[in-house]
Design an enzyme around this catalytic site. Structure first.
Site, short mmCIF file in Angstrom:
data_model
loop_
_atom_site.label_atom_id
_atom_site.label_comp_id
_atom_site.label_asym_id
_atom_site.label_seq_id
_atom_site.Cartn_x
_atom_site.Cartn_y
_atom_site.Cartn_z
N ILE A 53 0.82 -1.21 0.00
CA ILE A 53 0.00 0.00 0.00
C ILE A 53 0.86 1.27 0.00
CG2 ILE A 53 -0.33 0.35 2.50
CD1 ILE A 53 -3.14 0.24 -0.12
N ASN A 80 11.94 -8.39 6.28
CA ASN A 80 12.41 -7.86 7.55
C ASN A 80 11.97 -8.84 8.64
OD1 ASN A 80 13.33 -5.50 6.23
ND2 ASN A 80 11.27 -4.63 6.33
N GLN A 128 10.89 -5.11 11.03
CA GLN A 128 9.57 -5.69 10.75
C GLN A 128 8.49 -4.95 11.51
OE1 GLN A 128 9.24 -9.88 11.73
NE2 GLN A 128 7.24 -10.08 10.73
N HIS A 172 6.12 -11.69 5.65
CA HIS A 172 5.81 -11.18 4.30
C HIS A 172 7.10 -10.94 3.55
CE1 HIS A 172 5.86 -7.92 7.25
NE2 HIS A 172 6.37 -7.14 6.31
N HIS A 188 9.02 -9.12 0.71
CA HIS A 188 8.95 -7.96 -0.17
C HIS A 188 9.55 -8.34 -1.52
CE1 HIS A 188 8.08 -4.73 2.88
NE2 HIS A 188 8.63 -5.61 3.69
P1 AMP Z 1 7.61 -4.47 7.21
O1 AMP Z 1 8.39 -3.30 7.71
O2 AMP Z 1 8.46 -5.45 6.47
O3 AMP Z 1 6.80 -5.14 8.31
O4 AMP Z 1 6.63 -3.88 6.14
C1 AMP Z 1 5.24 -3.93 6.23
C2 AMP Z 1 4.72 -3.50 4.89
O5 AMP Z 1 3.33 -3.75 4.86
C3 AMP Z 1 4.92 -2.03 4.57
O6 AMP Z 1 5.66 -1.92 3.37
C4 AMP Z 1 3.49 -1.50 4.43
O7 AMP Z 1 3.38 -0.53 3.44
C5 AMP Z 1 2.72 -2.75 4.09
N1 AMP Z 1 1.31 -2.74 4.43
C6 AMP Z 1 0.78 -2.48 5.64
N2 AMP Z 1 -0.57 -2.58 5.59
C7 AMP Z 1 -0.89 -2.92 4.33
C8 AMP Z 1 -2.11 -3.17 3.62
N3 AMP Z 1 -3.29 -3.10 4.25
N4 AMP Z 1 -2.05 -3.49 2.32
C9 AMP Z 1 -0.86 -3.57 1.68
N5 AMP Z 1 0.31 -3.35 2.28
C10 AMP Z 1 0.32 -3.03 3.58
#
Ligand code: AMP
Ligand code: ZN
Length: 134
Positions: free
Chosen positions: A31, A86, A93, A99, A101
């Protein structure tokens, strides 16, 4: 897990932009993208990180990453990728559901590589660190 935002996405309770899905994994557009087509690939089983993921899912998750890259290749034709995750607070994270990336990269896009994440090797030579594993 009921209060997990990504479990809610899997359950269809939160809208998302899915670009690949199979029985074990879901891939949807981040997002807040850091690159055009920045995608997250998640296992459909809740696990905070790879170490907690049931073993039978690990291969399937990587297969989903490959399928996702094939899709991105076809639609956006990036010149390369950075793929990774992460792990834990120290690793940056924010969402506690594993997840991966998938960041498409384009020529002269101004980005860095994995080495730009950290450059703080700490004390001790590589040999000294290796000895800790013996
Ligand atoms: P991390 O720092 O690896 O935990 O990254 C979490 C990622 O999730 C970030 O890049 C956010 O932009 C993404 N994110 C959080 N909520 C959503 C959502 N509802 N839909 C898509 N991406 C999301
Ligand atoms: Zn979850």
């Amino acid at each position: 897990m009921s209060d997990c935002i990504f479990c809610k996405i899997i359950a269809g309770e939160i809208p998302n932009y899915t670009i690949y899905e199979d029985d074990f994994a879901l891939a949807f557009l981040d997002i807040t993208p850091r690159a055009k087509g920045h995608t997250l690939v998640i296992p459909k089983m809740h696990a905070e990180n790879l170490l907690q993921l049931e073993e039978s899912y690990t291969e399937k998750l990587l297969t989903a990453v490959k399928k996702t890259q094939e899709k991105l290749d076809k639609v956006l034709q990036p010149a390369g990728y950075n793929v990774g995750w992460n792990h834990g607070q120290a690793g940056g994270q924010a969402v506690p559901h594993l997840h991966i990336h998938v960041m498409p990269r384009y020529n002269n896009d101004g980005g860095g590589n994995m080495h730009s994440i950290i450059n703080n090797p700490g004390s001790g030579s590589v040999e000294e660190v290796y000895k800790l594993f013996e």
